[in-house]
Motif scaffolding. Structure first.
Motif, PDB file in Angstrom:
ATOM      1  N   GLN A   1      21.804 -19.621 -16.644  1.00 29.55           N
ATOM      2  CA  GLN A   1      22.305 -20.151 -17.921  1.00 29.55           C
ATOM      3  C   GLN A   1      23.317 -19.211 -18.581  1.00 29.55           C
ATOM      4  OE1 GLN A   1      19.970 -19.700 -21.380  1.00 29.55           O
ATOM      5  NE2 GLN A   1      18.662 -18.179 -20.427  1.00 29.55           N
ATOM      6  N   ILE A   2      23.299 -17.933 -18.232  1.00 30.32           N
ATOM      7  CA  ILE A   2      24.228 -17.002 -18.885  1.00 30.32           C
ATOM      8  C   ILE A   2      25.678 -17.402 -18.599  1.00 30.32           C
ATOM      9  CG2 ILE A   2      22.543 -15.090 -18.802  1.00 30.32           C
ATOM     10  CD1 ILE A   2      24.423 -13.699 -16.767  1.00 30.32           C
ATOM     11  N   TYR A   3      25.879 -18.095 -17.449  1.00 32.53           N
ATOM     12  CA  TYR A   3      27.250 -18.451 -17.059  1.00 32.53           C
ATOM     13  C   TYR A   3      27.820 -19.626 -17.856  1.00 32.53           C
ATOM     14  CZ  TYR A   3      26.409 -15.080 -13.475  1.00 32.53           C
ATOM     15  OH  TYR A   3      26.114 -13.913 -12.840  1.00 32.53           O
ATOM     16  N   ARG A   4      27.038 -20.139 -18.793  1.00 31.71           N
ATOM     17  CA  ARG A   4      27.585 -21.169 -19.700  1.00 31.71           C
ATOM     18  C   ARG A   4      28.622 -20.533 -20.623  1.00 31.71           C
ATOM     19  NH1 ARG A   4      24.062 -23.049 -23.554  1.00 31.71           N
ATOM     20  NH2 ARG A   4      22.458 -21.500 -23.164  1.00 31.71           N
ATOM     21  N   PHE A   5      28.585 -19.191 -20.674  1.00 33.62           N
ATOM     22  CA  PHE A   5      29.464 -18.483 -21.609  1.00 33.62           C
ATOM     23  C   PHE A   5      30.414 -17.559 -20.851  1.00 33.62           C
ATOM     24  CE2 PHE A   5      25.511 -19.479 -23.726  1.00 33.62           C
ATOM     25  CZ  PHE A   5      25.933 -20.031 -24.927  1.00 33.62           C
ATOM     26  N   LYS A   6      31.595 -17.384 -21.419  1.00 29.65           N
ATOM     27  CA  LYS A   6      32.571 -16.473 -20.794  1.00 29.65           C
ATOM     28  C   LYS A   6      32.187 -15.021 -21.093  1.00 29.65           C
ATOM     29  CE  LYS A   6      37.542 -15.761 -20.602  1.00 29.65           C
ATOM     30  NZ  LYS A   6      38.804 -16.097 -21.249  1.00 29.65           N
ATOM     31  N   TYR A   7      31.689 -14.781 -22.299  1.00 31.77           N
ATOM     32  CA  TYR A   7      31.284 -13.421 -22.683  1.00 31.77           C
ATOM     33  C   TYR A   7      29.764 -13.403 -22.800  1.00 31.77           C
ATOM     34  CZ  TYR A   7      36.216 -13.042 -23.488  1.00 31.77           C
ATOM     35  OH  TYR A   7      37.574 -13.064 -23.308  1.00 31.77           O
ATOM     36  N   ARG A   8      29.129 -12.609 -21.932  1.00 29.87           N
ATOM     37  CA  ARG A   8      27.673 -12.669 -21.796  1.00 29.87           C
ATOM     38  C   ARG A   8      27.067 -11.325 -22.189  1.00 29.87           C
ATOM     39  NH1 ARG A   8      30.402 -15.103 -17.590  1.00 29.87           N
ATOM     40  NH2 ARG A   8      30.442 -13.180 -16.370  1.00 29.87           N
ATOM     41  N   VAL A   9      26.349 -11.340 -23.312  1.00 29.70           N
ATOM     42  CA  VAL A   9      25.806 -10.083 -23.848  1.00 29.70           C
ATOM     43  C   VAL A   9      24.326  -9.965 -23.494  1.00 29.70           C
ATOM     44  CG1 VAL A   9      25.475  -8.695 -25.942  1.00 29.70           C
ATOM     45  CG2 VAL A   9      27.395 -10.318 -25.805  1.00 29.70           C
ATOM     46  N   ALA A  10      23.961  -8.857 -22.838  1.00 25.73           N
ATOM     47  CA  ALA A  10      22.537  -8.578 -22.587  1.00 25.73           C
ATOM     48  C   ALA A  10      22.055  -7.692 -23.718  1.00 25.73           C
ATOM     49  CB  ALA A  10      22.353  -7.856 -21.254  1.00 25.73           C
ATOM     50  N   LEU A  11      21.090  -8.217 -24.438  1.00 28.09           N
ATOM     51  CA  LEU A  11      20.506  -7.474 -25.551  1.00 28.09           C
ATOM     52  C   LEU A  11      19.150  -7.014 -25.042  1.00 28.09           C
ATOM     53  CD1 LEU A  11      21.557  -7.369 -28.504  1.00 28.09           C
ATOM     54  CD2 LEU A  11      19.981  -9.230 -28.987  1.00 28.09           C
ATOM     55  N   PHE A  12      18.987  -5.737 -24.828  1.00 29.10           N
ATOM     56  CA  PHE A  12      17.716  -5.355 -24.188  1.00 29.10           C
ATOM     57  C   PHE A  12      16.980  -4.255 -24.947  1.00 29.10           C
ATOM     58  CE2 PHE A  12      21.223  -3.078 -22.415  1.00 29.10           C
ATOM     59  CZ  PHE A  12      20.783  -1.776 -22.265  1.00 29.10           C
ATOM     60  N   PRO A  13      15.632  -4.334 -24.919  1.00 31.92           N
ATOM     61  CA  PRO A  13      14.827  -3.312 -25.580  1.00 31.92           C
ATOM     62  C   PRO A  13      14.669  -2.099 -24.668  1.00 31.92           C
ATOM     63  CG  PRO A  13      13.398  -5.002 -24.666  1.00 31.92           C
ATOM     64  CD  PRO A  13      14.802  -5.389 -24.302  1.00 31.92           C
ATOM     65  N   ALA A  14      14.365  -0.947 -25.263  1.00 33.12           N
ATOM     66  CA  ALA A  14      14.230   0.278 -24.472  1.00 33.12           C
ATOM     67  C   ALA A  14      13.136   0.154 -23.401  1.00 33.12           C
ATOM     68  CB  ALA A  14      13.915   1.449 -25.399  1.00 33.12           C
ATOM     69  N   VAL A  15      12.116  -0.690 -23.647  1.00 29.73           N
ATOM     70  CA  VAL A  15      11.056  -0.802 -22.633  1.00 29.73           C
ATOM     71  C   VAL A  15      11.600  -1.323 -21.298  1.00 29.73           C
ATOM     72  CG1 VAL A  15       9.052  -0.968 -24.173  1.00 29.73           C
ATOM     73  CG2 VAL A  15      10.258  -3.057 -23.499  1.00 29.73           C
ATOM     74  N   PHE A  16      12.738  -1.983 -21.333  1.00 27.32           N
ATOM     75  CA  PHE A  16      13.340  -2.407 -20.061  1.00 27.32           C
ATOM     76  C   PHE A  16      13.711  -1.165 -19.248  1.00 27.32           C
ATOM     77  CE2 PHE A  16      17.327  -3.543 -17.702  1.00 27.32           C
ATOM     78  CZ  PHE A  16      16.711  -4.355 -16.746  1.00 27.32           C
ATOM     79  N   VAL A  17      14.363  -0.216 -19.884  1.00 24.20           N
ATOM     80  CA  VAL A  17      14.729   1.038 -19.189  1.00 24.20           C
ATOM     81  C   VAL A  17      13.450   1.785 -18.789  1.00 24.20           C
ATOM     82  CG1 VAL A  17      15.914   3.259 -19.467  1.00 24.20           C
ATOM     83  CG2 VAL A  17      16.927   1.182 -20.421  1.00 24.20           C
ATOM     84  N   GLY A  18      12.423   1.673 -19.636  1.00 20.09           N
ATOM     85  CA  GLY A  18      11.156   2.361 -19.364  1.00 20.09           C
ATOM     86  C   GLY A  18      10.436   1.861 -18.116  1.00 20.09           C
ATOM     87  N   GLN A  19      10.864   0.751 -17.534  1.00 17.29           N
ATOM     88  CA  GLN A  19      10.233   0.242 -16.308  1.00 17.29           C
ATOM     89  C   GLN A  19      10.705   1.013 -15.077  1.00 17.29           C
ATOM     90  OE1 GLN A  19       7.858  -2.249 -16.842  1.00 17.29           O
ATOM     91  NE2 GLN A  19       8.557  -1.712 -18.913  1.00 17.29           N
ATOM     92  N   PHE A  20      11.854   1.660 -15.194  1.00 13.33           N
ATOM     93  CA  PHE A  20      12.462   2.309 -14.016  1.00 13.33           C
ATOM     94  C   PHE A  20      11.965   3.745 -13.869  1.00 13.33           C
ATOM     95  CE2 PHE A  20      15.260  -1.089 -15.228  1.00 13.33           C
ATOM     96  CZ  PHE A  20      15.731  -1.599 -14.032  1.00 13.33           C
ATOM     97  N   PRO A  21      11.771   4.200 -12.635  1.00 13.39           N
ATOM     98  CA  PRO A  21      11.384   5.596 -12.416  1.00 13.39           C
ATOM     99  C   PRO A  21      12.433   6.547 -13.005  1.00 13.39           C
ATOM    100  CG  PRO A  21      11.416   4.362 -10.345  1.00 13.39           C
ATOM    101  CD  PRO A  21      11.955   3.456 -11.389  1.00 13.39           C
TER     102      PRO A  21
END
Ligand code: SF4
Ligand code: SF4
Length: 454
Positions: free
Chosen positions: A70-90
């Motif tokens: 669905q993100i491709y419905r838009f030309k400009y696609r902004v990912a708004l992400f919380p820090a816990v997303f980064v916290g999933q990675f080693p």
């Protein structure tokens, strides 16, 4: 007056459900019943906390999220992400690798929601200055808690902070920033990477706002798998991200104590929906006094405990703390990313409409009739054995008595009542079995069928 429609992100897959009733017993708002051997969620009682999702052994409860495409419905696609997303990675994976991968899979812009914390925090402190506000002020951060208060603690609705969340403020900022850069509004899509189902529900059906500024929610678990797999398979490190890493204490705001440690006065942090309910009961009964602020989060360890996080919550907290202290040690300067220039605009956007209670009982939309039904339900409950065995397909005798006055069940659903009726010759064995079949499914009493889910 009809209650507004509540969208829910958690659904039951009837084909997979084996009617084991674990979810019914785990649901803190008694929103689940077993009918025809399957779990059924009552939309008016569910608060999207995800406790049912956690306990289902056969993955019959699923989260209805937006498809990534669905993100491709838009030309400009902004990912708004919380820090816990980064916290999933080693920890060995650099933030720049993660950001670059987010760009490679399709996002044109990235923004961390915690960048809005500073502005929100100032507004919360100003809000605390207004002596007319009910105390304790209860944080509006967790959408499951807002819904919980609306349906189960209606007398505390006015205590909810009437200011939006960091993700909403961040979304308002980023959309306006792109518009100011000359991008047409209909070409901008803002997508929140969510660690929980409650946020998906809040985006589709926001409380205190007419329409969410966010265009869609992306399941954090799915996105993590995509990004992590690509990083692991990459033969070379092509860093294309220009985004600057957020490394100050704001990163910890969505974790337990992240918010309460930054407001004024006596503030408590409570996590886990059952603990929150226990505490709110005390607040409602005026058993606790002199508390200025309550940070309540449905998940243990705050957003690190969200049901869509693939990693252990304690490891997530540890990783985020390490990343923050490492960056602070390196003495990096905090970049405001321009959000402070939009402070006045955002102050206006972050104010929520007055919230309304939603009677959990929902016994009748007519208040006078609802009161009568409540009295009737109390009488019925007094006649029931009070052992909350769940054999009737409802989680407690109280829940069954409410179902009876709503016309969704009869007294004979209770196995104890059935026994008395049989002894008095008022129903026969065949009728009793028919009732059990209606609740637990036709094949439940056949040995082995419980495993097959038939
Ligand atoms: S299988 Fe059990 S826990 Fe899962 S949805 Fe069905 S009744 Fe609930
Ligand atoms: S999401 Fe929470 S409130 Fe809704 S049915 Fe599941 S356990 Fe109950």
């Amino acid at each position: 007056m009809d209650q507004p429609f509540f969208f829910h992100a958690l659904k039951v897959d009837d084909k997979a459900c084996i009617g084991c009733s674990h979810c019914m017993n785990a649901c803190p708002t008694e929103a689940i019943r077993i009918w025809n051997g399957k779990a059924v969620i009552d939309d008016n009682k569910c608060v999207d906390c995800g406790e049912c999702f956690r306990v289902c052994q056969v993955n019959a409860i699923y989260v209805e999220d937006n498809d990534f495409e669905q993100i491709y419905r838009f030309k400009y696609r902004v990912a708004l992400f919380p820090a816990v997303f980064v916290g999933q990675f080693p920890e060995e994976i650099k933030v720049s690798q993660i950001y670059s991968e987010l760009h490679k899979i399709g996002f044109t812009h990235l923004f961390e929601v915690e960048r809005a914390v500073e502005i929100l925090n100032e507004s919360i402190v100003d809000y605390q200055e207004n002596k007319e506000n009910e105390l304790p002020i209860i944080s509006s951060f967790c959408p499951a808690i807002i819904r919980l208060i609306q349906v189960k603690f209606p007398s505390l609705v006015d205590n909810i902070l009437r200011l939006g969340t960091p993700s909403d403020i961040a979304a308002h900022f980023y959309k306006q920033k792109l518009i100011d850069e000359g991008i047409p509004v209909n070409e901008i899509g803002i997508f929140y990477i969510t660690p929980c189902a409650a946020k998906i529900a809040a985006i589709k059906n926001p409380v205190g706002e007419e329409k969410s500024i966010v265009d869609g929610a992306i399941n954090l678990n799915r996105l993590f798998n995509k990004v992590y797999r690509n990083i692991k398979q990459a033969t070379e490190d092509v860093l294309i991200s220009q985004a600057t890493e957020l490394f100050s204490y704001e990163v910890l705001w969505t974790l337990t104590k992240g918010e309460s440690s930054r407001v004024k006065g006596r503030a408590l942090a409570i996590d886990g929906i059952n603990s929150v309910m226990e505490f709110l009961e005390k607040v409602e009964n005026r058993e606790v006094h002199n508390i200025d602020y309550l940070e309540c989060r449905a998940c243990k360890e705050g957003c690190a405990g969200g049901i869509l996080n693939p990693q252990n919550r304690f490891l997530t907290v540890e990783r985020l703390n390490k990343r923050v202290s490492l960056n602070l040690k390196k003495n990096k300067q905090f970049s405001s990313s321009g959000i402070v220039n939009y402070k006045e605009y955002l102050n206006e956007k972050m104010i929520l409409d007055k919230l309304v209670p939603r009677s959990m009982m929902m016994l009748d939309s007519d208040m006078a009739l609802a009161m009568k039904k409540m009295v009737k339900a109390q009488k019925i409950e007094a006649e029931l054995p009070g052992i909350d065995c769940g054999a009737c397909g409802a989680p407690s005798c109280k829940a069954l008595s409410e179902d009876i006055v709503k016309g969704d069940a009869t007294l004979s659903h209770c196995v104890f009542v059935q026994n008395v009726l049989m002894q008095n010759g008022e129903i026969n064995m065949e009728t009793a079995f028919a009732i059990i079949d209606k609740i637990w499914g036709e094949h439940k009493v056949v040995k082995g069928s419980i495993k097959s889910g038939k």
